[in-house]
Enzyme design. Structure first.
Site, mmCIF file in Angstrom:
data_model
loop_
_atom_site.group_PDB
_atom_site.id
_atom_site.type_symbol
_atom_site.label_atom_id
_atom_site.label_comp_id
_atom_site.label_asym_id
_atom_site.label_seq_id
_atom_site.Cartn_x
_atom_site.Cartn_y
_atom_site.Cartn_z
ATOM 1 C CG ASN A 9 -1.700 1.292 1.377
ATOM 2 O OD1 ASN A 9 -1.849 2.054 0.433
ATOM 3 N ND2 ASN A 9 -2.211 1.541 2.572
ATOM 4 C CD1 TRP A 10 3.427 1.116 -3.100
ATOM 5 C CD2 TRP A 10 3.424 2.468 -4.888
ATOM 6 N NE1 TRP A 10 4.140 0.484 -4.094
ATOM 7 C CE2 TRP A 10 4.157 1.296 -5.209
ATOM 8 C CE3 TRP A 10 3.289 3.454 -5.854
ATOM 9 C CZ2 TRP A 10 4.743 1.097 -6.462
ATOM 10 C CZ3 TRP A 10 3.868 3.267 -7.097
ATOM 11 C CH2 TRP A 10 4.593 2.101 -7.391
ATOM 12 C CE LYS A 11 -0.143 3.394 4.947
ATOM 13 N NZ LYS A 11 -0.042 3.619 6.401
ATOM 14 C CG HIS A 95 -5.929 1.925 5.073
ATOM 15 N ND1 HIS A 95 -5.468 2.886 5.947
ATOM 16 C CD2 HIS A 95 -4.917 1.036 4.917
ATOM 17 C CE1 HIS A 95 -4.218 2.590 6.287
ATOM 18 N NE2 HIS A 95 -3.858 1.473 5.685
ATOM 19 C CD GLU A 97 -3.079 5.750 6.573
ATOM 20 O OE1 GLU A 97 -2.027 5.425 7.149
ATOM 21 O OE2 GLU A 97 -3.194 5.782 5.327
ATOM 22 C CD GLU A 167 -5.836 -1.071 8.299
ATOM 23 O OE1 GLU A 167 -4.806 -0.848 7.659
ATOM 24 O OE2 GLU A 167 -6.827 -0.319 8.279
ATOM 25 N N GLY A 173 2.487 2.663 11.157
ATOM 26 C CA GLY A 173 3.383 3.800 11.046
ATOM 27 C C GLY A 173 3.975 4.268 12.359
ATOM 28 C CB SER A 212 4.879 -1.511 12.027
ATOM 29 O OG SER A 212 4.416 -0.181 12.181
ATOM 30 N N GLY A 233 2.799 -1.203 4.313
ATOM 31 C CA GLY A 233 2.804 0.239 4.067
ATOM 32 C C GLY A 233 4.182 0.733 3.674
ATOM 33 N N GLY A 234 4.862 1.387 4.609
ATOM 34 C CA GLY A 234 6.135 2.029 4.309
ATOM 35 C C GLY A 234 7.166 1.124 3.673
#
Length: 251
Positions: A9-11, A95, A97, A167, A173, A212, A233-234
């Protein structure tokens, strides 16, 4: 035996030049993997580029959100059929967010889930609790309510065409990660909940962990019996990290 799935997930990250290198590196790096499915969920403007680079490769792609509406006067929204135009296979739904920052409710998420399925997309339903909710002992209450909204809208059979991603919001994050045992407990509870309605659907459902995930903890997380991969994610923005996580899912 459920196949593992690792989805990036590049966000809201990316650029045409950096995307090109990242996608090419991922394609090259997954060439030897046989037992894990790999996908990337990219921002809307980069779907055309992603399709061009990934077509004909083992790596699937998808979007991070969609509208519950099919078409109409909804400025700034993107419909399921538009995602189909770019041959998306997956789309993230609900998600944390989107829920926390943009106020998406359980019922709205259920509508988006239904819209994705109706267009032949594979929704990745994201569920999870905040730290406050976990500390209050409400983890399963919150997660089950999020799932119940979707069940009420589309029924349990629809989950045979979907993925669930657990999640814990407090582990996204932040550098904090649920222990493998904590994650497994929730994954097992989700599967058991759905098994009461349809054992076959529950057994075949891929339930991913998102929060994470890194190369250093991926092997232990993915060794749990009900953790079928990760929503990354990251680490999905760094090819070497993402590929190391994919390799961990292969073991």
């Amino acid at each position: 035996m459920r196949q593992k799935l690792v989805a990036g997930n590049w966000k809201m990250h990316g650029g045409l030049k950096t995307n090109q290198q990242l996608l090419q590196d991922v394609v090259a790096g997954v060439a030897g993997l046989r037992n894990v499915a790999v996908a990337v969920c990219v921002p809307f403007p980069y779907l055309a580029q992603t399709q061009a680079v990934l077509s004909g490769t083992p790596v699937a792609w998808g979007a991070q959100n969609l509208s519950e509406q099919a078409q109409g006067a909804f400025t700034g929204e993107v419909s399921a059929s538009m995602l189909q135009d770019f041959a998306c296979r997956y789309v993230l739904v609900g998600h944390s967010e989107r829920r926390a920052i943009y106020g998406e409710t359980d019922s709205l998420v259920a509508e988006k889930f239904a819209a994705a399925l109706a267009s032949g997309l594979r929704p990745v339903l994201c569920v999870g609790e905040t730290l406050e909710q976990r500390d209050a002992g409400k983890t399963l209450e919150v997660v089950f309510a999020q799932i119940d909204a979707v069940l009420a809208r589309v029924g349990v059979a629809a989950f045979s065409g979907a993925v669930v991603a657990y999640e814990p919001v407090w582990a996204i994050g932040t550098g904090r990660t649920a222990t493998s045992a904590q994650a497994q407990e929730v994954h097992a509870a989700i599967r058991a909940k759905l098994a009461k309605l349809d054992a076959g659907v529950a057994e075949g459902l891929q339930i991913l962990y998102g929060g994470s995930v890194k190369p250093g903890n991926a092997v232990e997380l993915f060794s749990m019996p009900d953790i079928d991969g990760g929503l990354i994610g990251g680490a999905s923005l760094v090819a070497s990290d993402f590929l190391a996580i994919c390799a961990a899912a292969e073991k």
